[in-house]
Design a protein around this motif. Structure first.
Motif, mmCIF file in Angstrom:
data_model
loop_
_atom_site.group_PDB
_atom_site.id
_atom_site.type_symbol
_atom_site.label_atom_id
_atom_site.label_comp_id
_atom_site.label_asym_id
_atom_site.label_seq_id
_atom_site.Cartn_x
_atom_site.Cartn_y
_atom_site.Cartn_z
ATOM 1 N N LEU A 83 0.844 -1.186 0.000
ATOM 2 C CA LEU A 83 0.000 0.000 0.000
ATOM 3 C C LEU A 83 0.888 1.247 0.000
ATOM 4 N N LEU A 84 0.738 2.081 -1.033
ATOM 5 C CA LEU A 84 1.593 3.262 -1.195
ATOM 6 C C LEU A 84 0.733 4.513 -1.323
ATOM 7 N N CYS A 85 1.020 5.494 -0.501
ATOM 8 C CA CYS A 85 0.283 6.761 -0.531
ATOM 9 C C CYS A 85 1.193 7.842 -1.113
ATOM 10 N N ILE A 86 0.745 8.482 -2.194
ATOM 11 C CA ILE A 86 1.538 9.526 -2.840
ATOM 12 C C ILE A 86 1.044 10.885 -2.363
ATOM 13 N N VAL A 87 1.988 11.705 -1.885
ATOM 14 C CA VAL A 87 1.664 13.045 -1.387
ATOM 15 C C VAL A 87 2.509 14.090 -2.106
ATOM 16 N N GLU A 88 2.089 15.346 -1.972
ATOM 17 C CA GLU A 88 2.804 16.444 -2.628
ATOM 18 C C GLU A 88 4.090 16.815 -1.901
ATOM 19 N N GLN A 89 4.008 16.997 -0.584
ATOM 20 C CA GLN A 89 5.118 17.553 0.188
ATOM 21 C C GLN A 89 5.394 16.724 1.442
ATOM 22 N N PRO A 90 6.611 16.829 1.998
ATOM 23 C CA PRO A 90 6.922 16.110 3.242
ATOM 24 C C PRO A 90 5.961 16.431 4.390
ATOM 25 N N ARG A 91 5.487 17.663 4.470
ATOM 26 C CA ARG A 91 4.569 18.011 5.570
ATOM 27 C C ARG A 91 3.258 17.234 5.459
ATOM 28 N N ASP A 92 2.908 16.746 4.255
ATOM 29 C CA ASP A 92 1.698 15.950 4.088
ATOM 30 C C ASP A 92 1.835 14.583 4.766
ATOM 31 N N VAL A 93 3.045 14.033 4.755
ATOM 32 C CA VAL A 93 3.295 12.766 5.450
ATOM 33 C C VAL A 93 3.031 12.957 6.943
ATOM 34 N N ALA A 94 3.537 14.051 7.491
ATOM 35 C CA ALA A 94 3.333 14.324 8.913
ATOM 36 C C ALA A 94 1.847 14.442 9.235
ATOM 37 N N SER A 95 1.087 15.100 8.360
ATOM 38 C CA SER A 95 -0.355 15.246 8.584
ATOM 39 C C SER A 95 -1.058 13.896 8.577
ATOM 40 N N LEU A 96 -0.720 13.044 7.623
ATOM 41 C CA LEU A 96 -1.348 11.724 7.545
ATOM 42 C C LEU A 96 -0.931 10.835 8.713
ATOM 43 N N GLU A 97 0.310 10.928 9.132
ATOM 44 C CA GLU A 97 0.796 10.112 10.245
ATOM 45 C C GLU A 97 0.113 10.491 11.562
ATOM 46 N N LYS A 98 -0.297 11.744 11.710
ATOM 47 C CA LYS A 98 -0.995 12.173 12.941
ATOM 48 C C LYS A 98 -2.282 11.401 13.143
ATOM 49 N N THR A 99 -2.915 10.954 12.064
ATOM 50 C CA THR A 99 -4.181 10.232 12.182
ATOM 51 C C THR A 99 -3.983 8.826 12.743
ATOM 52 N N ARG A 100 -2.807 8.270 12.572
ATOM 53 C CA ARG A 100 -2.487 6.895 12.991
ATOM 54 C C ARG A 100 -3.375 5.854 12.314
ATOM 55 N N GLU A 101 -3.935 6.224 11.166
ATOM 56 C CA GLU A 101 -4.837 5.333 10.437
ATOM 57 C C GLU A 101 -4.140 4.622 9.288
ATOM 58 N N PHE A 102 -3.185 5.268 8.659
ATOM 59 C CA PHE A 102 -2.547 4.702 7.473
ATOM 60 C C PHE A 102 -1.362 3.842 7.890
ATOM 61 N N LYS A 103 -1.352 2.594 7.432
ATOM 62 C CA LYS A 103 -0.306 1.637 7.828
ATOM 63 C C LYS A 103 0.635 1.270 6.679
ATOM 64 N N GLY A 104 0.469 1.932 5.535
ATOM 65 C CA GLY A 104 1.311 1.624 4.389
ATOM 66 C C GLY A 104 2.563 2.489 4.357
ATOM 67 N N ARG A 105 3.070 2.707 3.157
ATOM 68 C CA ARG A 105 4.267 3.513 2.954
ATOM 69 C C ARG A 105 3.901 4.739 2.128
ATOM 70 N N TYR A 106 4.834 5.661 1.996
ATOM 71 C CA TYR A 106 4.586 6.935 1.315
ATOM 72 C C TYR A 106 5.552 7.139 0.160
ATOM 73 N N HIS A 107 5.163 8.058 -0.720
ATOM 74 C CA HIS A 107 6.086 8.601 -1.715
ATOM 75 C C HIS A 107 5.796 10.094 -1.827
ATOM 76 N N VAL A 108 6.837 10.917 -1.689
ATOM 77 C CA VAL A 108 6.699 12.376 -1.718
ATOM 78 C C VAL A 108 7.158 12.887 -3.083
ATOM 79 N N LEU A 109 6.254 13.588 -3.773
ATOM 80 C CA LEU A 109 6.562 14.119 -5.101
ATOM 81 C C LEU A 109 7.365 15.417 -5.073
#
Length: 198
Positions: A83-109
Motif C-alpha cells: 500500500l503506497l500513498c503519494i503526497v505532494e510535500q513532506p509536511r503531508d506525510v506528517a499530517s497523515l501520520e498524525k491520524t495513525r490510520e494509514f499503515k502503508g508507505r509513502y512517496h513524496v513528489l
C-alpha cells in the motif's frame, strides 16, 4: 518597507525574514527586532536551522525528509509495503501520520505538475516512484484538491493503471464541524461523491 534607515545587517535580516512564506515586511521587522532583543532565542534558532540544513536529507526510497537513510517509515517491517500513498510535500506525510490510520508507505513528489510554473513530471520524483512499485497493489493519491493536484493524480493514474495497480484517491468533502451554508459547490459535490453507508 524602506530599510534605508537601518544598519545593513539589520536590513539584511529583515529582508531575509520577509522572504519566508506568510511573512510580510512589517512582521519581518518585528521578528528581527525581537531576535535582537532575545539573543539566546536567536542563537538557538540559528543552531536549529544549521542543524536541519546539515542533517536533514531526502530518503533514498520515499523522498521524504529524514535524518537517517532509509527513513524510519521505509525501514519499518510493520508497514504494509503493498500500500503506497503519494503526497505532494513532506509536511503531508506528517499530517497523515498524525491520524495513525494509514499503515502503508509513502512517496513524496515534492510538488505537483503545473505547466504555468514550468513544473512537469521531470521536476518531480516520478522516476523514483516508478522504480519502487514492485509488490505494490494499491496506490492512494493524496494530493490537494487543486487543479494541479488533480492533474498530477490523473497523470500518475494513467501510468499506474496499465501496470495492474489499483489506483484510488482520498475523499474530499466537508470538514468535521463545517457548515453546508459556507461550503462552496465543488466541496459539497465532492462530499456527495465520497459518501459512505452508515
Amino acid at each position: 518597507m524602506d530599510f534605508l534607515n537601518y544598519p545593513q545587517p539589520l536590513a539584511d535580516l529583515i529582508a531575509g525574514l520577509s522572504r519566508l512564506p506568510g511573512i510580510g515586511p512589517k512582521t519581518a521587522g518585528r521578528l528581527a527586532f525581537y531576535l535582537l532583543q532575545q539573543p539566546q532565542i536567536a542563537e538557538s534558532l540559528a543552531d536549529a536551522i544549521q542543524n536541519a540544513l546539515t542533517n536533514i536529507r531526502e530518503c533514498s526510497v520515499c523522498c521524504n525528509y529524514t535524518d537517517q537513510d532509509p527513513c524510519s517509515i521505509c525501514s519499518s517491517d510493520k508497514r504494509d509495503s503493498s500500500l503506497l500513498c503519494i503526497v505532494e510535500q513532506p509536511r503531508d506525510v506528517a499530517s497523515l501520520e498524525k491520524t495513525r490510520e494509514f499503515k502503508g508507505r509513502y512517496h513524496v513528489l515534492h510538488g505537483v505538475i503545473s505547466p504555468l510554473e514550468g513544473i512537469g513530471p521531470e521536476q518531480l520524483t516520478v522516476q523514483q516512484l516508478l522504480k519502487r512499485l514492485d509488490g505494490v497493489q494499491e496506490v492512494i493519491m493524496a494530493m490537494n484538491p487543486t487543479v494541479e493536484g488533480e492533474a498530477t493524480a490523473m497523470y500518475l493514474s494513467k501510468i499506474l493503471k496499465p501496470m495492474g495497480i489499483k489506483v484510488t484517491r482520498i475523499a474530499h468533502g466537508l470538514p468535521v464541524g463545517g457548515d453546508l451554508e459556507y461550503a462552496d459547490e465543488v466541496t459539497i459535490a465532492r462530499a456527495l461523491e465520497g459518501r459512505r453507508q452508515l
